[in-house]
Design a protein around this motif. Structure first.
Motif, PDB file in Angstrom:
ATOM      1  N   VAL A 227       0.853  -1.193   0.000  1.00 38.30           N
ATOM      2  CA  VAL A 227       0.000   0.000   0.000  1.00 38.30           C
ATOM      3  C   VAL A 227       0.889   1.243   0.000  1.00 38.30           C
ATOM      4  O   VAL A 227       1.612   1.497   0.972  1.00 38.30           O
ATOM      5  CB  VAL A 227      -0.908   0.029   1.249  1.00 38.30           C
ATOM      6  N   PRO A 228       0.840   2.005  -1.079  1.00 37.03           N
ATOM      7  CA  PRO A 228       1.700   3.197  -1.103  1.00 37.03           C
ATOM      8  C   PRO A 228       1.128   4.337  -0.243  1.00 37.03           C
ATOM      9  O   PRO A 228      -0.070   4.626  -0.328  1.00 37.03           O
ATOM     10  CB  PRO A 228       1.709   3.601  -2.585  1.00 37.03           C
ATOM     11  N   ILE A 229       1.983   4.934   0.557  1.00 34.22           N
ATOM     12  CA  ILE A 229       1.557   6.061   1.401  1.00 34.22           C
ATOM     13  C   ILE A 229       2.558   7.221   1.277  1.00 34.22           C
ATOM     14  O   ILE A 229       3.674   7.038   0.822  1.00 34.22           O
ATOM     15  CB  ILE A 229       1.468   5.668   2.901  1.00 34.22           C
ATOM     16  N   ILE A 230       2.084   8.389   1.702  1.00 37.77           N
ATOM     17  CA  ILE A 230       2.982   9.552   1.831  1.00 37.77           C
ATOM     18  C   ILE A 230       3.307   9.686   3.312  1.00 37.77           C
ATOM     19  O   ILE A 230       2.408   9.611   4.148  1.00 37.77           O
ATOM     20  CB  ILE A 230       2.281  10.858   1.379  1.00 37.77           C
ATOM     21  N   LEU A 231       4.571   9.894   3.619  1.00 36.19           N
ATOM     22  CA  LEU A 231       4.987  10.102   5.005  1.00 36.19           C
ATOM     23  C   LEU A 231       5.311  11.589   5.173  1.00 36.19           C
ATOM     24  O   LEU A 231       6.155  12.121   4.452  1.00 36.19           O
ATOM     25  CB  LEU A 231       6.218   9.236   5.292  1.00 36.19           C
ATOM     26  N   SER A 232       4.608  12.222   6.117  1.00 28.37           N
ATOM     27  CA  SER A 232       4.815  13.658   6.330  1.00 28.37           C
ATOM     28  C   SER A 232       5.232  13.898   7.780  1.00 28.37           C
ATOM     29  O   SER A 232       4.779  13.187   8.681  1.00 28.37           O
ATOM     30  CB  SER A 232       3.510  14.411   6.032  1.00 28.37           C
ATOM     31  N   GLY A 233       6.090  14.868   8.002  1.00 23.71           N
ATOM     32  CA  GLY A 233       6.515  15.165   9.374  1.00 23.71           C
ATOM     33  C   GLY A 233       7.893  15.779   9.398  1.00 23.71           C
ATOM     34  O   GLY A 233       8.306  16.441   8.437  1.00 23.71           O
ATOM     35  N   ASP A 255       7.652  11.391   0.179  1.00 22.65           N
ATOM     36  CA  ASP A 255       7.573  11.934   1.537  1.00 22.65           C
ATOM     37  C   ASP A 255       7.552  13.451   1.564  1.00 22.65           C
ATOM     38  O   ASP A 255       7.961  14.113   0.607  1.00 22.65           O
ATOM     39  CB  ASP A 255       8.717  11.387   2.411  1.00 22.65           C
ATOM     40  N   ASP A 256       7.015  13.930   2.672  1.00 25.17           N
ATOM     41  CA  ASP A 256       6.954  15.364   2.959  1.00 25.17           C
ATOM     42  C   ASP A 256       7.623  15.546   4.318  1.00 25.17           C
ATOM     43  O   ASP A 256       7.064  16.135   5.230  1.00 25.17           O
ATOM     44  CB  ASP A 256       5.478  15.798   2.957  1.00 25.17           C
ATOM     45  N   ILE A 294      -1.125  27.292   4.292  1.00 27.20           N
ATOM     46  CA  ILE A 294      -1.743  25.955   4.304  1.00 27.20           C
ATOM     47  C   ILE A 294      -2.112  25.531   2.889  1.00 27.20           C
ATOM     48  O   ILE A 294      -1.966  24.365   2.520  1.00 27.20           O
ATOM     49  CB  ILE A 294      -3.005  25.968   5.190  1.00 27.20           C
ATOM     50  N   GLU A 295      -2.599  26.470   2.096  1.00 25.69           N
ATOM     51  CA  GLU A 295      -3.049  26.152   0.741  1.00 25.69           C
ATOM     52  C   GLU A 295      -1.896  25.545  -0.079  1.00 25.69           C
ATOM     53  O   GLU A 295      -2.098  24.612  -0.844  1.00 25.69           O
ATOM     54  CB  GLU A 295      -3.583  27.406   0.032  1.00 25.69           C
ATOM     55  N   GLU A 296      -0.702  26.104   0.102  1.00 23.97           N
ATOM     56  CA  GLU A 296       0.464  25.579  -0.640  1.00 23.97           C
ATOM     57  C   GLU A 296       0.800  24.170  -0.187  1.00 23.97           C
ATOM     58  O   GLU A 296       1.150  23.307  -0.988  1.00 23.97           O
ATOM     59  CB  GLU A 296       1.688  26.471  -0.405  1.00 23.97           C
ATOM     60  N   ARG A 297       0.695  23.953   1.111  1.00 21.66           N
ATOM     61  CA  ARG A 297       0.999  22.603   1.620  1.00 21.66           C
ATOM     62  C   ARG A 297      -0.025  21.601   1.116  1.00 21.66           C
ATOM     63  O   ARG A 297       0.308  20.485   0.753  1.00 21.66           O
ATOM     64  CB  ARG A 297       1.023  22.617   3.145  1.00 21.66           C
ATOM     65  N   LEU A 298      -1.284  22.025   1.116  1.00 20.07           N
ATOM     66  CA  LEU A 298      -2.338  21.130   0.634  1.00 20.07           C
ATOM     67  C   LEU A 298      -2.119  20.778  -0.831  1.00 20.07           C
ATOM     68  O   LEU A 298      -2.242  19.617  -1.235  1.00 20.07           O
ATOM     69  CB  LEU A 298      -3.705  21.802   0.793  1.00 20.07           C
ATOM     70  N   ALA A 299      -1.778  21.799  -1.606  1.00 20.37           N
ATOM     71  CA  ALA A 299      -1.562  21.566  -3.036  1.00 20.37           C
ATOM     72  C   ALA A 299      -0.375  20.615  -3.230  1.00 20.37           C
ATOM     73  O   ALA A 299      -0.419  19.709  -4.065  1.00 20.37           O
ATOM     74  CB  ALA A 299      -1.295  22.891  -3.741  1.00 20.37           C
ATOM     75  N   HIS A 300       0.664  20.825  -2.436  1.00 18.05           N
ATOM     76  CA  HIS A 300       1.851  19.974  -2.568  1.00 18.05           C
ATOM     77  C   HIS A 300       1.546  18.531  -2.179  1.00 18.05           C
ATOM     78  O   HIS A 300       1.925  17.588  -2.885  1.00 18.05           O
ATOM     79  CB  HIS A 300       2.984  20.539  -1.706  1.00 18.05           C
ATOM     80  N   LEU A 301       0.843  18.366  -1.057  1.00 15.05           N
ATOM     81  CA  LEU A 301       0.501  16.998  -0.631  1.00 15.05           C
ATOM     82  C   LEU A 301      -0.386  16.317  -1.674  1.00 15.05           C
ATOM     83  O   LEU A 301      -0.207  15.142  -1.997  1.00 15.05           O
ATOM     84  CB  LEU A 301      -0.208  17.027   0.728  1.00 15.05           C
ATOM     85  N   GLY A 302      -1.342  17.095  -2.206  1.00 16.74           N
ATOM     86  CA  GLY A 302      -2.227  16.546  -3.237  1.00 16.74           C
ATOM     87  C   GLY A 302      -1.435  16.089  -4.456  1.00 16.74           C
ATOM     88  O   GLY A 302      -1.692  15.017  -5.022  1.00 16.74           O
ATOM     89  N   GLN A 303      -0.455  16.894  -4.821  1.00 16.91           N
ATOM     90  CA  GLN A 303       0.366  16.558  -5.982  1.00 16.91           C
ATOM     91  C   GLN A 303       1.213  15.304  -5.715  1.00 16.91           C
ATOM     92  O   GLN A 303       1.353  14.441  -6.582  1.00 16.91           O
ATOM     93  CB  GLN A 303       1.271  17.741  -6.302  1.00 16.91           C
ATOM     94  N   LEU A 304       1.751  15.223  -4.503  1.00 17.32           N
ATOM     95  CA  LEU A 304       2.545  14.038  -4.145  1.00 17.32           C
ATOM     96  C   LEU A 304       1.685  12.776  -4.233  1.00 17.32           C
ATOM     97  O   LEU A 304       2.119  11.750  -4.750  1.00 17.32           O
ATOM     98  CB  LEU A 304       3.094  14.169  -2.718  1.00 17.32           C
ATOM     99  N   VAL A 305       0.456  12.886  -3.725  1.00 19.15           N
ATOM    100  CA  VAL A 305      -0.454  11.735  -3.745  1.00 19.15           C
ATOM    101  C   VAL A 305      -0.743  11.348  -5.195  1.00 19.15           C
ATOM    102  O   VAL A 305      -0.692  10.164  -5.564  1.00 19.15           O
ATOM    103  CB  VAL A 305      -1.767  12.071  -2.992  1.00 19.15           C
ATOM    104  N   PHE A 315       0.792  11.401   8.907  1.00 18.05           N
ATOM    105  CA  PHE A 315       1.491  12.519   9.548  1.00 18.05           C
ATOM    106  C   PHE A 315       2.214  11.941  10.767  1.00 18.05           C
ATOM    107  O   PHE A 315       1.575  11.543  11.748  1.00 18.05           O
ATOM    108  CB  PHE A 315       0.502  13.608   9.959  1.00 18.05           C
ATOM    109  N   TYR A 316       3.504  11.891  10.648  1.00 23.65           N
ATOM    110  CA  TYR A 316       4.330  11.262  11.678  1.00 23.65           C
ATOM    111  C   TYR A 316       5.022  12.381  12.465  1.00 23.65           C
ATOM    112  O   TYR A 316       6.057  12.903  12.060  1.00 23.65           O
ATOM    113  CB  TYR A 316       5.344  10.348  10.978  1.00 23.65           C
ATOM    114  N   GLY A 317       4.398  12.771  13.566  1.00 20.58           N
ATOM    115  CA  GLY A 317       4.862  13.977  14.255  1.00 20.58           C
ATOM    116  C   GLY A 317       5.754  13.705  15.442  1.00 20.58           C
ATOM    117  O   GLY A 317       5.737  12.626  16.033  1.00 20.58           O
TER     118      GLY A 317
END
Lengths: 369, 441
Positions: A227-233, A255-256, A294-305, A315-317
């Motif tokens: 299962v592919p995931i994005i790791l952010s943190g 990753d982010d 936040i909008e830029e981060r959302l756009a970036h995460l969306g693009q990564l996905v 979100f690994y904090g």
């Protein structure tokens, strides 16, 4: 894989660099001008914690509500872990790192100079102008410390090396699924950028990229059905996390992370070396510690996905990390609205990977499979 | 704005509301004169001007309640350069002050839990959680908060405010002006001051566009002049605490600091502090102290614990201890010499980069030591504030230096400025008791 076997450990890289007459700059998270340090013959060695240190040293100076990245870093210094460093560089990423820089400057006597760097929180022309000036000011400090005065050409050459290495790093990220590396191996290798001399890293990165093949990838990573995931943190510590993700049937598709994917710096355009170094940091991928909206981060995460076909975001904090914590409710909500499920977990990097976290991640992977 | 809206605004803000607030003030002053209702063996009754403080702050929030009907509204961080907004006739609201009000009337738990239920961690600043909880739920003890047309965040108090205001900007979908003030580790760099000045210059057209009017330079100078005058008066008030006994304690200062924080460019604020100074001087001439039997004098470091001020004042007062000075209240007056109405933007840049929260731990230690001498203090209480990292990081080393190098007793008190859930009364009492015993009072 052969290139990986030749990757030096941090202590070995430090020793090797010193043996050639170089000096070591211990650099704290997150963004800083590598080329500027190298122009003065300093090898930047980053300090992300590290995990597994005796935190009682730091606890004598920092309250328990300060994050483990900063607490461990101070503990590491005070327990002698950074005795090989000739210089401390503290970029301003958050209030806690600001405090660390200030404590090291004022309250804890050290034989080593401390250079704090303020990173502006915007992408305006005024931010760029300031950051270039800030780097000029760092240059003057380094001049005073070392007695050297690298020319603009020398500085430009260092920038060019760093840009070339960062391009390779970006390629590694981009082609991660065709590299003959397991999850853990991949991150251990790209994180060697945190301490290897740029030449060494670039050479190894070239070898790894040359060795890439889809067949090997399937064998090594076992990506079939994963299962592919994005790791952010901030930082994937403890690193056992990455192998655990694999064992649970997941794969980090992109990753982010502040120490990895958020530092794929673009190539600068200016002829002025200081402005060019500033451009690279200012126009880097969105990062809350640099004040990106936040909008830029959302756009970036969306693009990564989208580009990685990830099924969800984890979100690994790090506990007490305000720059991350503030945005999680909105990011989670907006991602969900876009049909992207997410999970938030929190760790203290000095603790072993909590079983509770693993159980939650396993359940999440099961849910999005 | 509609005619109906205008009439409604004037009816509430200029007629009915002020009359009700005046009535409340009159009753408060009467009660203060008679001394009725004051139950403390050790503390002097509050200043007689206290009902006027309530009226002034009440009027500010009354205006705010109806401000969207009347003009533009800006939400700003507590250390932000607000003068150009005041000169553009914005109604200026400080969410931090509002959160502090929530703290004093003890509704933080209820309001902050609205934010926590929405996913905001309890590890983020309790002011931010109170504000975000209020925004999400509409809950507030002041009736209603106006919706912002503009947000202004200045990083001279912390980076937290930037993240907090990003959340607000996303919620309200309004412009966010950032005044980024590079942290001063040792000395202020010229390029840092130039950076702040440039941002101020860039901020003005944005504020003008939202306000729909141009900034009048004479009006700006006037606001800056009033701001400086208020700040000077505030500093004079604090300096009166050099007297023994101290005429007011920091708990009084905390209660009366609202106007200097959120109304510092107003004529009313200058008049108010001038009147307060008169009353404080009368106390000095009569030999009246904030604590009836003053024996020891303390310095308070960091924000107040808004929901336990009376408890702390009483506890210390019982031992003859007055907390006579605070690095926090001092911050609103110590930089007044930097303000120059003739060069408003340039002097604002230099002033707003330099508050105590934007200076290094060594500078703060030096400030504390200066204040210990200036106010003849016997010890320091350092409030280790879970919600304010920039103020709190370094306190452990500062405490050690105060004790070892200056021979000044110092206590680290763990709490949170606004969230009572982070306050352990028994633990605080134990630590204070041990500290008091050490002071031999």
């Amino acid at each position: 894989m052969k290139p990986l076997a030749t990757v030096l450990r941090r202590s070995e890289a430090i020793e090797a660099f010193k043996s050639y007459g170089g000096s070591i700059a211990a650099v704290f998270p997150i963004h800083y001008p590598r080329a500027l340090l190298r122009a003065f013959h300093f090898l930047p060695v980053e300090v992300w914690g590290p995990p597994g240190v005796d935190t009682s040293y730091g606890a004598a100076h920092l309250q328990p509500y300060i994050c483990s990245v900063v607490r461990n870093a101070l503990s590491f210094i005070l327990s002698g872990g950074l005795d090989a460093a000739d210089l401390f560089v503290v970029p301003h990423a958050c209030d806690s790192l600001q405090g660390l820089g200030s404590i090291l400057t004022d309250l804890i006597p050290s034989r080593r100079p401390v250079i704090p760097i303020y990173l502006p929180r915007g992408r305006r022309e005024s931010d760029l102008h300031f950051l270039a000036d800030e780097f000029r000011s760092v240059y003057r400090r380094l001049e005073m410390i070392t007695g050297r005065s690298p020319t603009e050409e020398e500085l430009a050459a260092c920038i060019q090396h760093e840009e070339a290495a960062d391009a390779l790093l970006a390629e590694l990220h981009h082609n991660r699924r065709s590299l003959p590396l397991t999850e853990g191996e991949f991150y251990r290798f790209i994180r060697s950028r945190e301490y290897l001399p740029v030449e060494t890293f670039a050479e190894l990165a070239g070898e790894v990229l040359n060795a890439s093949s889809p067949t090997e990838m399937t064998h090594a990573r076992g990506d079939d059905g994963r299962v592919p995931i994005i790791l952010s943190g901030i930082v994937p510590e403890p690193m056992a996390l990455l192998d655990a993700i694999s064992q649970m049937g997941g794969a980090v598709a992109a990753d982010d992370l502040a120490c990895c994917g958020r530092r794929l710096y673009p190539i600068g355009t200016s002829e002025d070396p200081f402005r060019r170094m500033a451009e690279r940091l200012i126009y880097a991928l969105p990062d809350p510690t640099r004040g990106n909206p936040i909008e830029e981060r959302l756009a970036h995460l969306g693009q990564l996905v989208e580009t990685s076909n990830a099924k969800g975001v984890v979100f690994y904090g790090v506990k007490f990390c305000e720059p991350e914590l503030f945005y999680l409710p909105i990011l989670g909500r907006e991602l969900m609205a876009a049909g992207i499920p997410s999970l938030t977990v929190e760790v203290d990097i000095n603790d072993p990977l909590p079983h509770q976290v693993l159980t939650r991640m396993e359940a999440f992977l099961e849910m999005i499979r | 704005m509609s005619i109906g809206g205008t009439l409604w605004y004037h009816w509430n803000v200029n007629l009915v509301g002020p009359a009700a607030l005046r009535w409340a003030r009159w009753r408060g002053e009467r009660r203060a004169r008679s001394g009725a209702g004051w139950k403390s063996e050790v503390l002097t009754p509050p200043l007689r001007i206290s009902p006027r403080t309530k009226e002034l702050v009440g009027r500010h929030y009354l205006k705010g309640r109806h401000a969207n009907l009347h003009g533009k509204v800006a939400w700003v961080t507590s250390g932000a350069p607000l003068e150009f907004l005041t000169a553009l006739d914005y109604y200026v609201l400080y969410p931090e002050n509002h959160a502090a009000i929530c703290g004093t009337v003890r509704v933080v738990e209820e309001i902050a839990s609205e934010a926590e239920n929405a996913g905001y961690s309890r590890d983020i600043c309790s002011y931010a959680r109170t504000d975000i909880g209020g925004v999400l739920s509409g809950k507030t003890p002041v009736g209603r908060l106006p919706r912002p047309d503009l947000l202004l965040a200045c990083t001279n108090i912390c980076q937290t405010v930037l993240h907090w205001y990003q959340v607000l900007a996303h919620h309200f979908q309004v412009p966010l002006i950032l005044i980024d003030t590079p942290f001063v580790y040792s000395e202020v760099a010229d390029h840092a001051v130039a950076f702040v000045k440039r941002q101020l210059e860039e901020a003005i057209p944005v504020a003008e566009r939202v306000a729909g009017k141009s900034l009048d330079s004479e009006r700006l100078e006037e606001v800056v002049r009033l701001s400086k005058a208020a700040s000077e008066l505030w500093m004079e008030l604090l300096e009166r605490c050099q007297h023994r006994p101290a005429p007011i304690s920091v708990f009084d200062q905390f209660i009366h600091m609202g106007p200097i924080v959120e109304m510092r460019g107003d004529r009313g604020t200058v008049d108010f502090y001038a009147a307060m100074l008169e009353e404080v001087d009368k106390r000095i001439h009569s030999g009246v102290g904030a604590v009836k039997n003053e024996r020891k004098r303390m310095l308070w470091d960091n924000l107040p614990i808004w929901y336990r001020m009376r408890y702390l004042a009483e506890f210390l007062g019982q031992h003859g201890i007055v907390v006579a000075a605070s690095t926090y209240t001092n911050a609103w007056g110590e930089l007044n010499h930097l303000i120059d109405p003739a060069r408003p933007i340039e002097s604002m840049a230099r002033t707003y980069i330099y508050p105590i929260l934007n200076r290094g731990t060594g500078d703060k230690l030096a400030t504390m030591r200066r204040m210990i001498d200036k106010y003849h203090l016997n010890g320091v209480i350092l409030h280790s504030d879970r919600s304010c990292k920039p103020y709190s990081v370094g306190q452990m080393g500062q405490r050690e230096r105060l004790i070892k190098d200056a021979g000044v007793p110092a206590l680290l008190l763990e709490a949170d400025h606004n969230d009572p859930r982070a306050f352990s009364e028994q633990q605080v009492a134990n630590r204070l008791s041990a500290f008091v015993e050490m002071l031999e009072v």
